[in-house]
Scaffold this active site. Structure first.
Site, PDB file in Angstrom:
ATOM      1  N   HIS A 219       0.789  -1.236   0.000  1.00  0.00           N
ATOM      2  CA  HIS A 219       0.000   0.000   0.000  1.00  0.00           C
ATOM      3  C   HIS A 219       0.815   1.277   0.000  1.00  0.00           C
ATOM      4  O   HIS A 219       0.273   2.374  -0.022  1.00  0.00           O
ATOM      5  CB  HIS A 219      -0.932   0.040   1.225  1.00  0.00           C
ATOM      6  CG  HIS A 219      -0.176   0.234   2.525  1.00  0.00           C
ATOM      7  ND1 HIS A 219       0.217   1.466   2.968  1.00  0.00           N
ATOM      8  CD2 HIS A 219       0.256  -0.647   3.447  1.00  0.00           C
ATOM      9  CE1 HIS A 219       0.864   1.325   4.122  1.00  0.00           C
ATOM     10  NE2 HIS A 219       0.911   0.063   4.430  1.00  0.00           N
ATOM     11  N   ARG A 221       2.621   4.703  -0.309  1.00  0.00           N
ATOM     12  CA  ARG A 221       2.489   5.834  -1.220  1.00  0.00           C
ATOM     13  C   ARG A 221       3.718   6.017  -2.097  1.00  0.00           C
ATOM     14  O   ARG A 221       3.606   6.412  -3.251  1.00  0.00           O
ATOM     15  CB  ARG A 221       2.259   7.130  -0.429  1.00  0.00           C
ATOM     16  CG  ARG A 221       0.811   7.388  -0.087  1.00  0.00           C
ATOM     17  CD  ARG A 221       0.656   8.700   0.667  1.00  0.00           C
ATOM     18  NE  ARG A 221      -0.660   8.756   1.298  1.00  0.00           N
ATOM     19  CZ  ARG A 221      -1.697   9.419   0.822  1.00  0.00           C
ATOM     20  NH1 ARG A 221      -1.594  10.099  -0.296  1.00  0.00           N
ATOM     21  NH2 ARG A 221      -2.856   9.417   1.464  1.00  0.00           N
ATOM     22  N   HIS A 251      -5.467  -3.363  -0.116  1.00  0.00           N
ATOM     23  CA  HIS A 251      -5.755  -2.076   0.546  1.00  0.00           C
ATOM     24  C   HIS A 251      -6.787  -1.319  -0.293  1.00  0.00           C
ATOM     25  O   HIS A 251      -6.678  -1.285  -1.523  1.00  0.00           O
ATOM     26  CB  HIS A 251      -4.450  -1.295   0.646  1.00  0.00           C
ATOM     27  CG  HIS A 251      -4.509  -0.065   1.510  1.00  0.00           C
ATOM     28  ND1 HIS A 251      -5.248   1.038   1.183  1.00  0.00           N
ATOM     29  CD2 HIS A 251      -3.927   0.222   2.707  1.00  0.00           C
ATOM     30  CE1 HIS A 251      -5.102   1.965   2.131  1.00  0.00           C
ATOM     31  NE2 HIS A 251      -4.300   1.482   3.063  1.00  0.00           N
TER      32      HIS A 251
END
Ligand code: UD1
Ligand code: UDP
Length: 378
Positions: A219, A221, A251
């Site tokens: 997940h 970023r 996610h």
């Protein structure tokens, strides 16, 4: 019951799944102790995944800011958090604000408390990768909290040392262990008492009987924009082996879903499933041979269970799992990920060397240590 004058009001603030998992043991401990008046504020930066943890932990929030928006941006989220958490602090006037880890909620909670000169206790203090873009934005979030906190609950000696190296007052730093181990032990006991809590994977387990299970989560970023696609390509290649099955709770971030569904849907031995609640994730950790992940928390849980964990990051702020030999950094290059997975699958010695249970992150008593530190700090 009337409040004794010495009773401290502690406002516990969290907003995402991993914070809730690592904070529920602290809430349980504080709520069981009459020295504290405990108030829980959830930002609900996560909604569904947070509520899953609240339900299993049996915690009802006193304040729920309900802030999650689809595909939220960091600046809009942070602005809403600062305002919302500040209002709760003005209403509750706590003696302490307790935050955990490195999320936007934790950072904004610490900042809002600082604006009111309320003391902050930081649970899981001192993690550092020394690279402000890996993990992003967490490395800077933690540094901000570290500057503000009056009590630093470091999970390990390495974390405590990182804080001392930043000239944090040594008397405010305490090695407590990581509450994730408290949480894992608690949920394991709950499952032992009530196996139905983790029985929901039964159908999948039957479908994949005889195959070697690899658990996957992703997940981060900093992996958006290329990294996730590379991870998906690696999973496609691994799935060409008929002896394996990959179980991947995805996610709900749309940036993650879009990629994983486009690249992996329809593969016979890849199960893309909804996020698992904590008992079911503990079950996945128990049945898998290997975890392939970019998660922070999974890097701490897998060593405790002796499960080899391949970490799809370039760097980690949790070097203890690497030092213990249960975790290995593999980055996001598909060829590297595939090679590392195949080595573990095919080389018994390599597997055995990683599959040893260690507890570098704690002994399951972290929450009670944190509670005593708060009580003694007055
Ligand atoms: C957040 C944290 C990250 C932590 C991660 C754990 C920040 C900046 N990031 O990242 O440190 O490692 O949580 O998972 O604080 N969503 C849902 N339902 C949910 C949760 C999320 O639909 O229950 C979707 C929403 O569209 C939301 C998006 O995911 O906008 C992103 O959520 P957000 O909390 O901003 O970021 P994460 O990537 O989850
Ligand atoms: N987890 C869970 N269900 C899942 C995936 C993960 O309960 O489907 C738990 C996992 O056991 C760990 C935590 O969520 O305790 C990790 O959360 P995440 O990977 O979202 O965040 P990070 O730890 O990377 O901040």
């Amino acid at each position: 019951m009337t409040d004794s004058p010495a009773r401290q009001t502690v406002l516990v603030v969290f907003g995402t799944r991993p914070e809730a998992i690592k904070m529920f043991p602290v809430v349980h401990a504080l709520r069981a102790d009459p020295r504290f008046r405990v108030r829980v504020c959830i930002s609900a930066q996560h909604r569904g995944m947070l509520d899953q943890v609240m339900a299993i932990a049996g915690i009802t929030a006193d304040h729920d800011l309900d802030l999650m928006r689809p595909d939220q941006t960091l600046d809009a989220l942070t602005a809403a958090l600062l305002t919302g958490l500040g209002q709760v602090m003005d209403a509750e006037k706590p003696d302490w604000v307790v935050v955990q880890g490195d999320t936007a909620t934790a950072m904004a909670g610490a900042l809002a408390a600082y604006y009111r000169k309320i003391r902050v206790a930081h649970v899981e203090a001192g993690l550092r990768s020394h690279n402000i873009y890996h993990p992003w934005p967490e490395e800077v979030n933690r540094k901000i909290i570290g500057t503000i906190a009056a009590l630093h609950c470091a999970p390990t000696e390495t974390a405590a040392e990182a804080l001392r190296a930043e000239n944090v007052a040594p008397e405010t730093i305490h090695v407590t262990g990581n509450t994730v181990i408290d949480a894992l032990q608690w949920v394991t006991r709950r499952i032992a008492d009530e196996p139905a809590l983790a029985a929901g994977l039964g159908e999948l387990e039957a479908r994949f009987a005889g195959r070697r299970i690899i658990g996957v989560t992703s997940h981060r970023r900093e992996n958006f924009g290329g990294g996730l696609e590379a991870i998906a390509r690696a999973i496609r290649t691994i799935a060409q082996r008929p002896d394996v099955a990959l179980i991947f709770p995805v996610h709900p971030n749309p940036n993650v879903r879009r990629v994983m569904e486009a690249e992996l849907a329809g593969l016979d031995n890849v199960a893309l499933i909804e996020p698992l609640d904590y008992p079911h994730f503990a079950r996945l950790l128990a049945i898998c041979e290997i975890m392939l992940t970019d998660s922070g928390g999974v890097q701490e849980e897998a060593p405790a269970l002796g499960k080899p964990v391949l970490v799809m990051r370039e760097t980690t702020e949790r070097p203890e799992g690497i030092a213990a030999g249960t975790a290995r950094l593999v980055g996001t290059d598909p060829a590297r990920i595939v090679t590392e997975i195949f080595t573990l699958l095919d080389d018994k010695e390599a597997y055995g060397a990683m599959a040893r249970a260690h507890n570098p992150f704690g002994d399951g008593k972290s929450a009670s240590r944190i509670m005593e530190l708060l009580a003694n700090a007055g």
